[in-house]
Write a protein that holds these residues in place. Structure first.
Motif, short mmCIF file in Angstrom:
data_model
loop_
_atom_site.label_atom_id
_atom_site.label_comp_id
_atom_site.label_asym_id
_atom_site.label_seq_id
_atom_site.Cartn_x
_atom_site.Cartn_y
_atom_site.Cartn_z
N LEU B 149 0.83 -1.20 0.00
CA LEU B 149 0.00 0.00 0.00
C LEU B 149 0.87 1.26 0.00
O LEU B 149 0.50 2.27 -0.59
CB LEU B 149 -0.95 0.01 1.20
N ASP B 150 2.02 1.19 0.63
CA ASP B 150 2.96 2.31 0.57
C ASP B 150 3.33 2.57 -0.88
O ASP B 150 3.92 1.71 -1.54
CB ASP B 150 4.24 1.99 1.37
N GLY B 151 2.97 3.71 -1.37
CA GLY B 151 3.31 4.06 -2.74
C GLY B 151 2.36 3.53 -3.78
O GLY B 151 2.55 3.76 -4.98
N PHE B 152 1.27 2.81 -3.37
CA PHE B 152 0.33 2.30 -4.37
C PHE B 152 -0.36 3.45 -5.09
O PHE B 152 -0.49 3.47 -6.31
CB PHE B 152 -0.69 1.37 -3.74
N GLN B 153 -0.83 4.43 -4.30
CA GLN B 153 -1.43 5.59 -4.95
C GLN B 153 -0.32 6.59 -5.24
O GLN B 153 0.45 6.97 -4.36
CB GLN B 153 -2.50 6.25 -4.06
N ILE B 154 -0.23 7.02 -6.50
CA ILE B 154 0.87 7.90 -6.86
C ILE B 154 0.42 9.34 -7.12
O ILE B 154 1.24 10.23 -7.25
CB ILE B 154 1.64 7.37 -8.09
N GLY B 155 -0.87 9.56 -7.15
CA GLY B 155 -1.36 10.91 -7.38
C GLY B 155 -2.88 10.88 -7.38
O GLY B 155 -3.49 9.85 -7.09
N PRO B 156 -3.53 12.02 -7.71
CA PRO B 156 -4.99 11.99 -7.77
C PRO B 156 -5.47 11.08 -8.89
O PRO B 156 -5.04 11.25 -10.04
CB PRO B 156 -5.37 13.45 -8.04
N PHE B 157 -6.31 10.11 -8.58
CA PHE B 157 -6.87 9.15 -9.53
C PHE B 157 -5.78 8.36 -10.24
O PHE B 157 -5.99 7.87 -11.36
CB PHE B 157 -7.76 9.87 -10.57
N ALA B 158 -4.64 8.21 -9.63
CA ALA B 158 -3.54 7.48 -10.27
C ALA B 158 -2.92 6.51 -9.28
O ALA B 158 -2.55 6.89 -8.16
CB ALA B 158 -2.49 8.47 -10.77
N THR B 159 -2.81 5.23 -9.70
CA THR B 159 -2.21 4.22 -8.84
C THR B 159 -1.19 3.41 -9.63
O THR B 159 -1.01 3.62 -10.83
CB THR B 159 -3.28 3.22 -8.33
N GLY B 160 -0.59 2.45 -8.95
CA GLY B 160 0.37 1.58 -9.58
C GLY B 160 -0.26 0.44 -10.37
O GLY B 160 0.44 -0.45 -10.86
#
Lengths: 784, 271, 155
Positions: B149-160
């Motif tokens: 989960l650490d770093g899964f979301q990278i920005g608004p509406f953006a994930t890995g």
């Protein structure tokens, strides 16, 4: 009471009775019939191409592919000779601005209608909208009213020399306005939307059998809409029928004409099929971001002992891009200028009020109209004066409210208050809120670190605007007499037709109660119909808190006339003199017997051979009317008081307690009265704390969904303690006054005063609505 | 406000769904509960060409405890979590978070997997789960993989998540009885998206999250160090400094409310 | 077009619909059950609330195709439902409606409250109502109506 009536009906269903609503059943069953519930075969759905910019010229429109016969622009309407919406008041210098139905050459606010697309479904119509192309040359937008009044500002209307729609002065003894103690403040009430839960909605067709245009619209003013359709579309009055069916809230948004109410019916006539347009929430939040935007610079002058002397103000009302029908775009600015004094005595008045055009949606008179704004400005100035003088705000108000012994009271601007005890309302609210307890609590402090404050707001509300005052004020739409049809049916019941339009106020019940009061009839035997111009008497509609005064008065008078005819027939049946009869319990009562309404009806309808020779040929189906005489308006009033808790860390405001002491004259149905006040109060809380239609520097609306625009909800106001005074009006039937708007008027002032009381140690004041956390934090931070 | 046109395909297996994502003409999206995507589509802010319907695919609704891990399927609704379907201390924390998401009728359809995959910056689960720690379970062309989960979301509406991948579940830590959790959401109306979120979970080590930042939620390092050193409260003033040190691009008001959220979340954890 | 099979108010329904058609528009325009209202079409106002397999959902942001295989109950489908009958009477007695537009969705939400949370107090009721907007009543009558039904059902 007029002759004939002897009090409440068989189960106490007359004036004053807490009768449950006759209209509830269909709504509880989901069987209400709003415009969007009406099905006409072969209906085409409309979606609207709307302006993406606030200000532009050289508009060129290219239709989407595949839209032959399904795409309409202003050019098409002009070719058919359709006239724009035209409304000007009689104020000298009122600059006219015709409101085009579909944009013609220029675009003047984001969301302005440009073209109509039709398809079998709304979704497909929206696909067509997406395929349409608009070309234009953008112009600098006029967004802020303070910038708009500058001579250097861009012009919203090319043929005007500035953006001031009307510049009015309301001066009385102005040279003596100053006094030893003055406070000057600037206030702003920001733009918001009205947001009835049902938006606007229009379904129209040319009905071949009736040989006329039939328009279903969610309207508060069906007869006025009919007038506009005739004027714009060049139709005879007998070629138009307007039906306002069940309407999901109006609050003033639906008492002005929308361009859609003209161009959708016109399109229906072109395609010779029913056409339907249902406003969605984004359309409403964008195109109907059109209420309440006022700016005030106020100076309150008083003697050192706290006696008010003079009131000075410069008011600007952001009235948007066009003048609306029928009230025009100066209703609010002139009301603000004329009535800023509120319920207080002043000996001098120097007020300037300007309505200003901007590149934003045209202003509509939302519940309370100018009064929430003027109440906000004056009441906050009074609290500032109280702080200046070291007085309790409640006390300073008590000293300056118009006292009851001065009623009827002529105001500094020539208005006349009919009756009322304003100090008593203030006294009672102060008792209910318990100022002393709040002061003690403030000294102790709160465990959670929040700050407690108490605030008051007093107001008067002119209800049922009358002919002379409207004409004298130069307004564009002048109300007159109100009529009612009352028909005695063969079974002895009543069918009543009124021209006002019910959209939540319970009129199907309360207006029936008037008839019950007159005749002692069971309320199940009385039906009240409204909303259809084909069957209802002409009326300027439901607005300005007028319906009970005017339609109720009309029903009362019509029942008096009908009652005479009934008594005449009854007297004949009872073989006694007319003067020996009275009406009671839906019976004609003579010296030695009585006869039921049903019996009287039987004779009229089925056995006319038994009628007296001197019977009035008008019979048992009567139309009559009412206007107060002299035609003056009754004034309702109230004091609101609130206790708030302010979280200085977050800027959040919670209302802990809220009380209202109000007077609307004789109460017809206490349940309905309470409902109107409570509903209005939560709307006022919305204005006070939450609702704002924000625009960026380009005039782009930023609050276009409920994610950005917060509506007040179930957790924002605790149960309100409601107290009632009854000082009947000397002007009306039964002494009733209007009350529909009052609840929404003082909450912004009351809550702001409470917040400023809570923040007094910070020395900064909130002066703008909505009182958002950011604005509260700005006060907190300003001190530190 | 009617959605633009799109195609709709009902899948029976995960493999089918992954393949459909890969072979779609234009933009393909997974249809979860539709509570976030639905409004965006009605507003035409999202106009996918294909919606892939997983409602018939099994294996996405489970809640299983396996030792020190709780596996939660992506399709578990907020309502089930609100009603206590997740056991233990972890479950109590998640129950609190779930009960503040939107309204019950939305919680009945909205899913935890949908929320995290959609990655609205103001949503609750991305921040709340980041504070819990653990892994996201993902199905793709090459089978199953995990991402922390650490770093899964990278920005608004953006994930890995890759374009041809589906979030199928979470593996979250089973918190012990002594673990402390605090969650504080700043909003003006129950159920609204947050203006600021503070989330604190002290299990084996403290994890402190600053959320609803208009970007991805982030862990506040200085706050975690302070709690690890034994502190039982963090003042708003200190929280401001700690958050500001990570350069979130806040104006003074936003910094203030995020600091308050953090401070009060710590307060709740130790209450 | 996608095939759709579901139950609405106990009746089996099969239709071919555009995937983008919302459940709200399906019940309103295809089934002519117009008691379910549209107030915002983005899931905030609650006027569109219906039951799906006994649970309240927002029909404006639920595609009809997503309701395939489910049982939908609209406001028109509660004639024999005790809690709803009690709520309707309580709404009537407590002046819990004015214009009526929010009322169907409000009743469905209220029914969920009284059946799922039989011990709810006023604060809880107000919290649970946050997802249903009413512009007319100020909520007082609605809250009183719901509390009265909770009390009656506890007795």
């Amino acid at each position: 009471m007029a002759d004939g009536g002897t009090g409440p009906g068989s189960d106490g269903q007359g004036i004053g009775a807490r009768v449950l609503r006759k209209e509830d059943k269909r709504f509880l069953d989901g069987a209400g019939r709003y415009v969007s519930d009406i099905y006409l075969p072969r209906t085409l759905e409309a979606a609207i191409v709307r302006s993406p910019v606030a200000h532009a010229e050289n508009l060129k429109i290219s239709p989407p592919a595949g839209a032959e016969g399904r795409f309409f622009t202003a050019e098409d309407m002009a070719a058919d000779g359709v006239q724009p919406i035209h409304v000007v008041s009689k104020f000298p210098g009122h600059k006219g601005s015709d409101y085009p139905h579909l944009a013609t050459g220029k675009l003047r606010f984001v969301g302005e209608s440009v073209a109509v697309c039709l398809a079998d479904t709304r979704a497909a119509a929206e696909d067509l909208v997406a395929g349409a192309e608009i070309d234009f040359n953008a112009l600098p937008p006029v967004v802020d009213m303070l910038a708009a009044v500058e001579p250097s500002a861009a012009r919203v209307h090319d043929d005007w020399d500035d953006n001031v729609i009307l510049d009015s002065r309301f001066d009385a003894n102005a040279e003596n306005v100053s006094a030893p103690v003055s406070v000057t403040r600037t206030f702003r009430m920001n733009r918001q939307a009205v947001n009835p839960l049902e938006g606007a909605a229009v379904l129209a067709e040319w009905d071949a059998r009736e040989d006329r245009l039939v328009v279903y619209s969610a309207s508060q003013i069906p007869h006025i809409l009919k007038n506009a359709l005739c004027e714009c579309l060049g139709l005879r009055q007998n070629q138009v029928r307007v039906v306002a069916p069940d309407v999901g809230g109006g609050f003033g948004y639906k008492c002005v004409l929308l361009p859609e109410e003209i161009y959708i019916p016109w399109v229906a006539m072109q395609v010779k099929r029913p056409v339907r347009w249902i406003q969605d929430r984004r359309e409403h939040l964008v195109t109907a971001a059109n209420a309440r935007e006022h700016h005030y610079s106020v100076t309150l002058h008083a003697q050192p002992d706290g006696t008010f002397v003079g009131l000075e103000a410069d008011i600007i009302v952001d009235s948007g891009a066009y003048s609306v029908y029928p009230h025009s775009n100066i209703l609010e600015s002139t009301m603000a200028g004329r009535t800023l004094h509120g319920p207080y005595t002043f000996s001098a008045y120097k007020v300037r009020s300007r309505a200003v055009a901007t590149n934003k949606p045209p202003i509509v008179p939302y519940r309370g109209v100018a009064r929430p704004g003027i109440c906000f400005a004056l009441e906050l100035a009074i609290d500032a004066m109280a702080r200046e003088l070291g007085r309790e705000p409640y006390d300073l108000r008590m000293q300056n409210l118009v006292p009851p012994e001065k009623m009827p009271y002529t105001t500094i601007t020539g208005g006349e208050f009919d009756s009322g005890d304003y100090p008593e309302a203030l006294r009672r609210s102060a008792d209910l809120i318990d100022v002393a307890a709040v002061r003690a609590r403030q000294l102790e402090g709160e465990a959670d670190g929040r700050l407690i404050g108490v605030g008051f707001g007093c107001y008067i509300e002119m209800t049922a605007l009358q002919t002379s005052a409207a004409a004298r004020a130069g307004l564009a739409a002048i109300p007159g007499y109100e009529q009612a049809h009352v028909r005695l049916t063969p079974d002895g019941g009543l069918e009543i037709g009124v021209g006002v339009q019910n959209h939540g106020q319970g009129m199907e019940t309360t207006l029936a109660q008037v008839a019950c009061e007159k005749f002692g009839l069971d309320i199940d035997m009385v039906s009240v119909r409204h909303g259809d111009t084909a069957t209802s008497p002409y009326s300027t509609g439901t607005y300005a808190s007028r319906s009970m005064v005017m339609a109720g008065g009309a029903i009362a008078r019509t029942c008096d006339v009908l009652g005479e005819n009934i008594r005449r027939i009854g007297a004949h049946l009872l073989q006694c003199g007319f003067d020996e009869t009275t009406i009671s319990g839906a019976r004609v009562v003579g010296p030695s017997g009585d006869v039921s309404f049903a019996e009287v009806a039987r004779v009229w309808h089925r056995n006319p051979e038994d009628l007296p020779a001197d019977v009035d040929p008008a019979g048992v189906e009567v139309t009559s009317g009412f206007r107060p005489s002299p035609d003056k308006s009754p004034f309702s009033y109230a004091t609101h008081a609130a206790i708030v808790a302010v979280d200085p860390e977050l800027g959040h405001v919670e209302i802990l307690d809220y009380v209202i002491s109000e007077d609307c004259g004789t109460i017809v149905n206490p349940m309905i009265v309470d409902g109107q006040i409570l509903g209005g109060a939560l709307q006022g809380v919305g204005t006070a704390l939450f609702e704002e239609s924000c625009f960026d520097a380009e005039g782009q609306p930023l609050s276009s969904t409920f994610a950005d625009y917060t509506m007040p909800g179930s957790t924002h106001l605790p149960n309100i303690r409601l107290d009632h005074l009854v000082n009947p009006s000397p002007l009306t039937e039964f002494g009733v006054k209007g009350l529909g708007e009052g609840g929404a008027i003082p909450p912004p002032a009351t809550i702001a005063n409470a917040v400023n009381d809570a923040l007094r140690e910070y020395g900064a004041e909130v002066s703008e609505t909505p009182i958002t956390p950011r604005r509260v934090r700005a006060c907190v931070v300003a001190k530190s | 406000m009617k959605s633009a046109k799109f195609d709709h395909q009902r899948m029976v297996t995960l493999e089918e769904a992954v393949a459909a994502l890969g072979s779609a003409d234009g933009e393909a999206r997974i249809m979860g509960g539709g509570q976030s995507l639905g409004p965006m589509m009605n507003l035409r802010l999202a106009q996918p060409d294909l919606l892939i319907d997983l409602s018939r695919v099994g294996g996405l609704d489970g809640i299983e405890v396996a030792g020190d891990t709780i596996r939660i399927g992506a399709r578990v609704t907020h309502a089930r979590i609100e009603d206590g379907a997740v056991p233990g201390v972890t479950g109590a924390y998640m129950q609190f978070v779930a009960s503040g998401i939107s309204y019950r009728s939305v919680r009945n359809r909205g899913t935890i997997g949908g929320s995290v995959a959609h990655a609205d910056p103001s949503a609750d689960w991305p921040s709340a789960l980041l504070a819990l720690g653990g892994d996201v379970v993902i199905a793709g062309q090459d089978g199953e993989r995990r991402m922390p989960l650490d770093g899964f979301q990278i920005g608004p509406f953006a994930t890995g998540l890759g374009f041809e991948e589906i979030l199928t579940g979470f593996e979250l830590p089973t918190l012990g009885e002594g673990a402390k959790c605090g969650y504080y959401k700043v909003n003006r109306k129950p159920g609204e998206f947050a203006d600021a979120i503070g989330a604190v979970v002290i299990g084996s080590a403290p994890r402190v999250v600053c959320g609803a930042t208009e970007a991805a939620p982030f862990r506040v390092v200085a706050a975690e160090e302070r709690l690890a050193a034994g502190a039982a409260e963090i003042s708003v003033a200190d929280a401001r400094d700690m958050i500001a040190a990570q350069d979130p691009g806040f104006d003074d008001y936003d910094l203030q409310i995020h600091a308050v959220a953090l401070s009060r979340a710590v307060g709740r954890a130790f209450a | 077009m996608t095939e759709l099979t579901l139950k609405i108010n106990g009746e089996d329904v099969t239709a071919d619909v555009e995937p983008r058609l919302s459940l709200a528009d399906f019940v309103r325009d295809h089934r002519r059950l117009t008691g379910t209202h549209l107030g915002c079409e983005h899931g905030v106002c609650g006027a569109c609330t219906v039951l799906m397999n006994g649970e309240p959902v927002r029909s404006c942001i639920t595609f009809a195709v997503a309701a395939d295989g489910t049982e939908i109950t609209t406001i028109e489908g509660f004639d024999d439902d005790d809690p709803m009958t009690m709520l309707r009477q309580a709404f009537h007695e407590n002046h819990a409606l004015q214009c009526g537009y929010c009322t169907p969705g409000m009743l469905v939400a209220a029914r969920d409250i009284v059946t799922r949370l039989p011990d709810a107090d006023e604060d809880r009721v107000r919290l649970e109502l946050a997802g249903n907007l009413c512009r007319c009543t100020g909520y007082v009558g609605i809250v009183n109506a719901i509390l009265s039904v909770i009390e009656k059902r506890q007795a």
